[in-house]
Design a protein around this motif. Structure first.
Motif, short mmCIF file in Angstrom:
data_model
loop_
_atom_site.label_atom_id
_atom_site.label_comp_id
_atom_site.label_asym_id
_atom_site.label_seq_id
_atom_site.Cartn_x
_atom_site.Cartn_y
_atom_site.Cartn_z
N GLU A 430 0.83 -1.21 0.00
CA GLU A 430 0.00 0.00 0.00
C GLU A 430 0.86 1.26 0.00
O GLU A 430 0.58 2.21 -0.74
N LYS A 431 1.91 1.27 0.82
CA LYS A 431 2.80 2.44 0.88
C LYS A 431 3.54 2.62 -0.45
O LYS A 431 3.76 3.76 -0.91
N SER A 432 3.91 1.53 -1.08
CA SER A 432 4.63 1.61 -2.36
C SER A 432 3.72 2.11 -3.47
O SER A 432 4.14 2.92 -4.32
N ARG A 433 2.49 1.65 -3.48
CA ARG A 433 1.53 2.14 -4.46
C ARG A 433 1.33 3.64 -4.31
O ARG A 433 1.29 4.39 -5.30
N ALA A 434 1.20 4.10 -3.07
CA ALA A 434 1.01 5.53 -2.83
C ALA A 434 2.22 6.33 -3.31
O ALA A 434 2.07 7.43 -3.86
N LEU A 435 3.41 5.78 -3.09
CA LEU A 435 4.64 6.46 -3.52
C LEU A 435 4.66 6.66 -5.02
O LEU A 435 4.92 7.77 -5.51
N TYR A 436 4.38 5.62 -5.78
CA TYR A 436 4.43 5.75 -7.24
C TYR A 436 3.25 6.55 -7.78
O TYR A 436 3.40 7.29 -8.77
N ALA A 437 2.10 6.44 -7.14
CA ALA A 437 0.96 7.25 -7.58
C ALA A 437 1.26 8.74 -7.40
O ALA A 437 0.81 9.57 -8.21
N ALA A 438 2.05 9.07 -6.37
CA ALA A 438 2.35 10.46 -6.09
C ALA A 438 3.20 11.11 -7.18
O ALA A 438 3.25 12.35 -7.28
N VAL A 439 3.88 10.31 -7.99
CA VAL A 439 4.68 10.86 -9.09
C VAL A 439 4.11 10.49 -10.45
O VAL A 439 4.81 10.47 -11.45
N GLY A 440 2.81 10.18 -10.49
CA GLY A 440 2.11 10.06 -11.75
C GLY A 440 2.24 8.76 -12.50
O GLY A 440 2.17 8.74 -13.74
N ALA A 441 2.41 7.66 -11.78
CA ALA A 441 2.49 6.37 -12.46
C ALA A 441 1.20 6.12 -13.25
O ALA A 441 0.09 6.39 -12.77
N VAL A 442 1.35 5.60 -14.45
CA VAL A 442 0.20 5.25 -15.30
C VAL A 442 -0.45 3.98 -14.80
O VAL A 442 -1.68 3.84 -14.79
N SER A 443 0.35 3.03 -14.38
CA SER A 443 -0.15 1.78 -13.80
C SER A 443 0.86 1.28 -12.77
O SER A 443 2.05 1.57 -12.87
N ILE A 444 0.36 0.53 -11.78
CA ILE A 444 1.19 0.00 -10.70
C ILE A 444 0.78 -1.44 -10.47
O ILE A 444 -0.42 -1.75 -10.39
N SER A 445 1.75 -2.32 -10.37
CA SER A 445 1.44 -3.73 -10.11
C SER A 445 2.35 -4.26 -9.01
O SER A 445 3.48 -3.78 -8.83
N THR A 446 1.85 -5.21 -8.26
CA THR A 446 2.65 -5.87 -7.23
C THR A 446 2.94 -7.29 -7.67
O THR A 446 2.15 -7.90 -8.40
N ALA A 447 4.07 -7.81 -7.23
CA ALA A 447 4.48 -9.17 -7.58
C ALA A 447 4.88 -9.90 -6.31
O ALA A 447 5.39 -9.29 -5.37
N PRO A 448 4.67 -11.20 -6.27
CA PRO A 448 4.95 -11.97 -5.05
C PRO A 448 6.45 -12.10 -4.81
O PRO A 448 7.27 -11.76 -5.66
N PRO A 449 6.83 -12.62 -3.63
CA PRO A 449 8.25 -12.82 -3.33
C PRO A 449 8.94 -13.68 -4.38
O PRO A 449 8.34 -14.57 -4.98
N THR A 450 10.20 -13.39 -4.59
CA THR A 450 11.03 -14.12 -5.55
C THR A 450 12.20 -14.76 -4.81
O THR A 450 12.53 -14.36 -3.69
N PRO A 451 12.84 -15.77 -5.40
CA PRO A 451 14.02 -16.36 -4.75
C PRO A 451 15.08 -15.30 -4.47
O PRO A 451 15.34 -14.44 -5.31
N SER A 452 15.66 -15.34 -3.29
CA SER A 452 16.70 -14.38 -2.93
C SER A 452 17.79 -15.08 -2.13
O SER A 452 17.65 -16.25 -1.76
N GLY A 453 18.85 -14.35 -1.88
CA GLY A 453 19.95 -14.89 -1.10
C GLY A 453 19.79 -14.67 0.39
O GLY A 453 20.71 -14.97 1.15
N HIS A 454 18.66 -14.14 0.82
CA HIS A 454 18.43 -13.84 2.23
C HIS A 454 17.84 -15.08 2.92
O HIS A 454 16.63 -15.20 3.07
N ASN A 455 18.72 -15.98 3.33
CA ASN A 455 18.31 -17.23 3.98
C ASN A 455 19.06 -17.31 5.29
O ASN A 455 20.29 -17.33 5.32
N LEU A 456 18.31 -17.38 6.40
CA LEU A 456 18.89 -17.09 7.70
C LEU A 456 18.34 -18.00 8.79
O LEU A 456 17.31 -18.65 8.62
N GLY A 457 19.04 -18.06 9.93
CA GLY A 457 18.46 -18.52 11.18
C GLY A 457 18.50 -19.99 11.51
O GLY A 457 18.03 -20.39 12.57
N THR A 458 19.05 -20.83 10.65
CA THR A 458 18.93 -22.27 10.84
C THR A 458 19.97 -22.88 11.77
O THR A 458 19.99 -24.09 11.98
#
Length: 519
Positions: A430-458
């Motif tokens: 929601e905060k990210s959508r508001a950020l891009y809307a504030a600078v005139g984005a024509v369209s905004i889309s969200t995407a789910p988590p992707t594989p990353s190197g942030h693997n921790l805690g084991t």
């Protein structure tokens, strides 16, 4: 390439893994005159061999060994064989890391005390605090050449950042910049300044971004005290009758099983391979695996609360130009008891090459909307969310019933989002959508988590042996000469990208080994 120490040499420090933790530890020990054998499962790939092609880079550098997944997480459904984006080569996952290096905040070392009892979680306080790590954070920032720190100037802003910063300013954020970022702005430490060459997810051919391949490992090799063995896959750590470990068994480049004796062993294979190796290392003294007397090895697996937001504009952005993640908004990286989730999150710049965007923007998507988004590639801006993930006991790495090409059980990664994670992600979207809307984005889309190197805690740190795997120095409880030197030791994930903290912990561990440890 390196000095060869005898397999029967009982005076060597064996380090499993050449990523940021293992390489930093090895570099400090070798510089202090200690004999170090470093086992790296992957090959040595010179920077000149890196390619700016996502598919070829994945084949060349990626950890493509088999994995399995379970749990309800969407990432496990979308990418069941590769839930983590990791490198199998000398230098580890930092070969493709993005370079952002925020520090942990004080409250993130005391999550249990700060957040209270959160049902369903296993959050705990670290046995160390920010004051313990602060001098090593400073040393790590100097080693990595972090921008915005210790007199180093900021990275230049690319168009993607200018969009992000303009939106941040309009919605009232105050803490945003192009770093801290571990890429040289100016030539330093034998590495050139950045040429703003875009994506480094495929590896930085120019060597301006810090990685052990261009920094810690060459430094250690120059001492003559590092025996680096690429294509050496560790599969067993032997424990003697007295409780101490005696060495590491590994498959060499020809597939031949070898055994290297050791004075001490440090495991730094990342938060998936490290518990796998510990669980494989059963003995009479440790029938459930090394460090696993209380059942914590592999448990409390955390990533980060993440997701992607992309915005299209009526004018070109060309977000592929410049450093791919040189931008961070820190205003939300706080704990606010009034919010319906504990901890905080960062909003970080992201730019993906076309194939990666097509793969990650909406996995398995097809049709008019998808085609239109790809057609607007040059007009796209993007950001990535990274927030504190709630550790849960069932989120864990275990040994699967399936085997890899060597006949070893493959790791299974089980993960379910905690309700607090879901709420945080929704807030960040929601905060990210508001950020891009504030600078005139024509369209905004969200995407789910992707594989990353942030693997921790084991293999998390704990004050008491029954609450974790390692003590405040990263030494495995009950095994005096066995260490863990990677993100596995994180008691909680915090919101910050993990590499700087991994390096700082390794520097602290190395200082303790040289000063106080009687190994």
């Amino acid at each position: 390439m390196s000095t060869r120490f005898a397999l029967t040499d009982e005076d060597v420090f064996v380090i499993v893994g050449s990523g940021p933790g293992g390489a930093t530890l090895g570099s400090v020990l070798a510089s202090a005159g200690k004999k170090v054998v470093m086992l790296e499962a992957g090959p040595w790939v010179p920077n000149d061999d890196f390619v700016n092609d996502e598919r070829e880079a994945q084949r060349l550098l990626g950890w493509n060994d088999r994995r399995t997944t379970s749990g309800t997480w969407q990432l496990g459904h979308d990418f069941p064989g590769s839930p983590a984006n990791m490198v199998k080569a000398v230098g580890g996952t930092t070969l493709i890391w993005t370079g952002l290096t925020p520090r942990f905040k004080a409250h993130e070392f005391a999550a249990r005390s700060t957040y209270g009892n959160i049902p369903g979680t296993s959050i705990a306080d670290w046995p160390i605090g920010l004051d313990d790590l602060s001098p090593y954070y400073s040393e790590a920032e100097r080693r990595l050449g972090v921008s915005h720190r210790h007199g180093r100037r900021p990275l230049p802003a690319n168009n993607n950042y200018k969009v992000l910063a303009a939106g941040a300013q309009r919605v009232g954020y105050r803490h945003f910049a192009t770093g801290p970022y571990a890429t040289n702005v100016d030539p330093r430490d034998g590495r050139p300044g950045t040429i703003q060459d875009g994506f480094n997810f495929q590896g930085d051919r120019q060597r301006s971004k810090w990685s052990p391949l261009v920094s810690e490992i060459p430094r250690a090799l120059a001492t003559g005290n590092l025996d680096l063995r690429p294509n050496s896959h560790a599969f067993y750590i032997e424990q003697g009758d007295h409780g101490r470990v005696t060495g590491v068994a590994y498959f060499d480049a020809g597939g031949v099983a070898r055994f290297q004796q050791a004075r001490a062993v440090a495991v730094a294979g990342n938060a998936i391979e490290t518990p796998r190796l510990l669980l494989l290392s059963t003995s009479r003294q440790s029938p459930r695996g090394l460090g696993n007397h209380a059942g914590h090895v592999g448990r409390h697996y955390t990533r980060h609360v993440s997701g992607n937001v992309f915005a299209q504009f009526d004018q070109p952005v060309n977000f592929h130009r410049g450093e791919s993640m040189a931008g961070i908004i820190a205003d939300e990286s706080r704990h606010d008891p009034e919010r319906p989730f504990p901890g905080g999150y960062y909003l970080e710049l992201i730019a993906l090459a076309p194939i990666a965007l097509a793969r990650f923007v909406q996995p398995h998507a097809w049709g008019r909307d998808f085609a239109q988004m790809m057609e607007q590639y040059s007009h796209t801006a993007g950001l990535w969310i990274t927030g504190e993930d709630m550790s849960q006991p069932p989120n864990r790495v275990t040994l699967s019933g399936r085997v890899d090409q060597r006949g070893l059980p493959v790791p299974n990664v089980n993960y379910d989002d905690h309700p607090a994670d879901v709420t945080m992600r929704k807030d960040a979207f929601e905060k990210s959508r508001a950020l891009y809307a504030a600078v005139g984005a024509v369209s905004i889309s969200t995407a789910p988590p992707t594989p990353s190197g942030h693997n921790l805690g084991t293999a998390r740190m704990s004050e008491h042996p029954d609450d974790g795997v390692v003590d405040k120095w990263g030494r495995v409880h009950g095994v005096p000469n066995l260490l863990v030197s990677d993100g596995s030791v994180f008691t909680t994930s915090a919101a910050a990208n993990p590499t700087l903290t991994i390096v700082a912990l390794a520097l602290r561990q190395a200082a303790w080994l040289l000063r106080d440890a009687a190994l």
